[in-house]
Design a protein around this motif. Structure first.
Motif, PDB file in Angstrom:
ATOM      1  N   LYS A  83      32.807  42.422  35.183  1.00 58.18           N
ATOM      2  CA  LYS A  83      33.736  42.727  36.268  1.00 58.18           C
ATOM      3  C   LYS A  83      34.256  44.145  36.124  1.00 58.18           C
ATOM      4  O   LYS A  83      34.872  44.493  35.126  1.00 58.18           O
ATOM      5  CB  LYS A  83      34.901  41.731  36.266  1.00 58.18           C
ATOM      6  CG  LYS A  83      34.477  40.300  36.584  1.00 58.18           C
ATOM      7  CD  LYS A  83      35.679  39.378  36.629  1.00 58.18           C
ATOM      8  CE  LYS A  83      35.274  37.960  37.008  1.00 58.18           C
ATOM      9  NZ  LYS A  83      36.451  37.051  37.093  1.00 58.18           N
ATOM     10  N   GLN A 242      35.947  35.012  45.008  1.00 56.36           N
ATOM     11  CA  GLN A 242      35.721  35.996  43.958  1.00 56.36           C
ATOM     12  C   GLN A 242      36.852  37.010  43.981  1.00 56.36           C
ATOM     13  O   GLN A 242      37.540  37.181  44.993  1.00 56.36           O
ATOM     14  CB  GLN A 242      34.386  36.718  44.171  1.00 56.36           C
ATOM     15  CG  GLN A 242      33.152  35.898  43.890  1.00 56.36           C
ATOM     16  CD  GLN A 242      31.891  36.717  44.146  1.00 56.36           C
ATOM     17  OE1 GLN A 242      31.761  37.379  45.176  1.00 56.36           O
ATOM     18  NE2 GLN A 242      30.963  36.678  43.208  1.00 56.36           N
ATOM     19  N   THR A 246      34.895  42.502  42.954  1.00 56.18           N
ATOM     20  CA  THR A 246      33.531  41.985  42.979  1.00 56.18           C
ATOM     21  C   THR A 246      33.048  41.799  44.412  1.00 56.18           C
ATOM     22  O   THR A 246      31.897  42.127  44.742  1.00 56.18           O
ATOM     23  CB  THR A 246      33.457  40.638  42.220  1.00 56.18           C
ATOM     24  OG1 THR A 246      33.837  40.855  40.860  1.00 56.18           O
ATOM     25  CG2 THR A 246      32.054  40.060  42.261  1.00 56.18           C
ATOM     26  N   TRP A 249      32.195  45.268  45.770  1.00 50.49           N
ATOM     27  CA  TRP A 249      30.924  45.780  45.257  1.00 50.49           C
ATOM     28  C   TRP A 249      29.742  45.169  46.018  1.00 50.49           C
ATOM     29  O   TRP A 249      28.847  45.879  46.493  1.00 50.49           O
ATOM     30  CB  TRP A 249      30.785  45.449  43.768  1.00 50.49           C
ATOM     31  CG  TRP A 249      31.293  46.483  42.820  1.00 50.49           C
ATOM     32  CD1 TRP A 249      32.334  46.368  41.950  1.00 50.49           C
ATOM     33  CD2 TRP A 249      30.764  47.808  42.619  1.00 50.49           C
ATOM     34  NE1 TRP A 249      32.489  47.526  41.222  1.00 50.49           N
ATOM     35  CE2 TRP A 249      31.543  48.423  41.610  1.00 50.49           C
ATOM     36  CE3 TRP A 249      29.719  48.517  43.200  1.00 50.49           C
ATOM     37  CZ2 TRP A 249      31.296  49.719  41.165  1.00 50.49           C
ATOM     38  CZ3 TRP A 249      29.471  49.821  42.766  1.00 50.49           C
ATOM     39  CH2 TRP A 249      30.242  50.407  41.765  1.00 50.49           C
ATOM     40  N   ASP A 463      25.222  42.528  41.677  1.00 51.04           N
ATOM     41  CA  ASP A 463      25.130  41.657  40.518  1.00 51.04           C
ATOM     42  C   ASP A 463      23.747  41.784  39.882  1.00 51.04           C
ATOM     43  O   ASP A 463      22.729  41.781  40.590  1.00 51.04           O
ATOM     44  CB  ASP A 463      25.379  40.211  40.939  1.00 51.04           C
ATOM     45  CG  ASP A 463      25.749  39.300  39.782  1.00 51.04           C
ATOM     46  OD1 ASP A 463      25.303  39.581  38.658  1.00 51.04           O
ATOM     47  OD2 ASP A 463      26.478  38.319  40.002  1.00 51.04           O
TER      48      ASP A 463
END
Length: 499
Positions: A83, A242, A246, A249, A463
């Motif tokens: 993270k 989330q 995150t 992103w 991710d």
């Protein structure tokens, strides 16, 4: 009989970004060097133009989210290797987010609520009205000659998803009979408990269902303007979501790619290669006949992706689980992939790697070999989720990239497991490897390296925990979009429309 094990640990794939250095983590690479396409002048256009469609209150929330993503979004709690704070869109991608009022379309007003009206009545009919409503607004933005958005956010409220996210009509007597034949043909055994092919392949029951996400993406494909679906789960900070950084992103990477950008790519380490994933999906034709249609997801060495639809393969009761192309179908599909590759890159690939989740039968091998006879290197690789398990000393499972070859014959690749970049195993279950079976001059370890590399080429997320190679990971979604698209020739094949 003695068992001989040979274990190789492949290095984590390193990715190229805007600068000269390479990184294994997209977040670190984007922050330190910017997106890869900075290398060939993407900076000449200094913004991403975003359109927004949805209820007025959600359009306003989406606009606030874009403004939030324009600034740093800190991580909640302690930062970790998994993270990281989001630095802001311009800091990461060297472009501003622009969402002018003129590019937003509200589907309701104080006096009239088109969306509420569309949701009335039977769910299956409401589904079509909702799709048409969003599509009409999207077509208005797509038809602009001036101030045309690069991408459109389609905001879907929770009450719409709760009613029409997935709908199913009643089957006709003929369709019910056909479905029973398909089910009876599939073998039943204990291995089905561990079968993960449903991650990428559709099941016989899917042909009566419609999915809102896939239907909207099919309309966007027709209008040739990419979309990103937005829900309250993205826009709201709740305990179930989330963390904001995150979400920012993942949202930003997907937005940048769909708007025409190239976030990162694999370093060129060999001949120009075309990676092709071959899969099948259930497709309902205009004559209501149930067939399986083949499709190919292809990617160049640069990461440029496109989808090609093959011909229908009739489902016969004696087929069982595995469906195969005829020799002519394999030939035609490979020829179409080569033609599209050359159109997009300006030349033919020197190497073609075909991925499938079932074995290549003799007819497929002959068809692909004939179509690719002028390609110097051709490999046909089958990836099969396996029950093979490997124990590693200590608390963690094998590292991602571990290849175990048994008796110099069968090779197993772990694309999930302990990740040195994160210092942990970020998974809830025991990692399941793929068995890698390779036809061609290249070794199974070489094929495994390709697969591992392609798990990092999902430009829909930041991710790094991808299990499937991108050549296969979106097969079900691509098939569903093509199902909704219908029988017409594709107006656009770019993978930006399918993720």
């Amino acid at each position: 009989m003695p068992i001989e094990l040979a274990i190789v640990e492949l290095a984590p794939p390193r990715l190229q970004f805007g600068g000269a250095s390479t990184h294994t983590d997209p977040k670190i690479g984007l922050l330190s060097a910017g997106p890869f396409d900075l290398r060939f002048g993407s900076a000449r256009k200094n913004h991403v133009h975003v359109g927004i469609i949805g209820p007025a209150e959600q359009v306003a929330a989406a606009r606030r989210w874009l403004e939030r993503c324009s600034r740093e979004v800190p991580i909640l709690g302690e930062p970790s290797l998994l993270k990281k704070s989001f630095p802001g869109f311009e800091e990461a991608f060297h472009k501003k987010l622009v969402a002018p009022d003129a590019s937003s379309i509200a589907l309701n007003s104080a006096n009239h609520d088109d969306l509420a009206h569309a949701l009335q009545g039977d769910a299956y009919q409401a589904f079509q009205r909702v799709v048409d409503l969003y599509d009409n607004a999207h077509a208005r933005l797509a038809s602009r000659d001036l101030n045309r958005p690069d991408i459109v956010l389609m905001c879907i409220p929770d009450d719409v998803f709760s009613k029409v996210s997935s709908v199913e009509r009643k089957a006709t007597e003929t369709e019910r009979k056909r479905a029973k034949e398909i089910r009876r043909a599939r073998p039943s055994n204990q291995l089905d408990l561990f079968d993960t092919l449903d991650e990428i392949e559709q099941t016989p029951e899917d042909f009566l269902k419609r999915d809102l996400r896939l239907a909207l993406k099919a309309r966007a494909l027709r209008n040739r303007l990419p979309i990103q679906l937005v829900t309250d789960a993205l826009l709201s900070d709740t305990a179930k979501n989330q963390d904001p950084a995150t979400r920012a992103w993942n949202f930003a990477v997907g937005l940048y790619y769909k708007a025409g950008g190239v976030p990162w790519r694999l370093p060129p380490t060999g001949p120009d290669t075309c990676f092709v994933g071959i899969s099948f999906h259930h497709f309902r034709t205009t004559q209501r006949a149930i067939v399986r249609s083949s499709l190919a997801q292809a990617f160049s060495s640069d990461g440029e992706g496109f989808a090609i639809r093959g011909e229908g393969v009739p489902v016969e009761p004696e087929q069982g689980r595995n469906v195969h192309l005829s020799e002519q179908q394999a030939f035609d599909l490979a020829q179409n992939v080569l033609a599209e590759y050359e159109l997009r890159t300006g030349g033919a690939p020197l190497r073609v790697v075909l991925h499938k989740t079932s074995y290549f039968d003799p007819a497929e091998q002959a068809g692909f070999a004939a179509a690719l006879k002028d390609t110097p290197i051709v490999s046909m690789v089958t990836l099969v989720p396996s029950l093979f398990r490997l124990l590693r000393y200590g608390a963690y499972p094998p590292k991602v990239g571990t290849v175990c070859t048994v008796n110099s014959d069968r090779s197993f690749l772990f694309t999930s497991g302990f990740m040195p970049e994160l210092g942990t195993y970020p998974g809830p279950h025991v990692p399941q490897p793929f068995e890698v079976r390779c036809l061609g001059a290249e070794s199974a370890v070489s094929a495994a390296q390709d697969v591992l590399n392609l798990t990092r080429m999902n430009w829909n997320t930041a991710d790094i925990r991808g299990k499937w190679p991108v050549s296969l990971s979106f097969a079900r979604r691509v098939g569903g979009i093509l199902d909704e698209y219908g029988d017409d020739d594709l107006a656009e094949t770019s993978f930006r429309y399918f993720v």
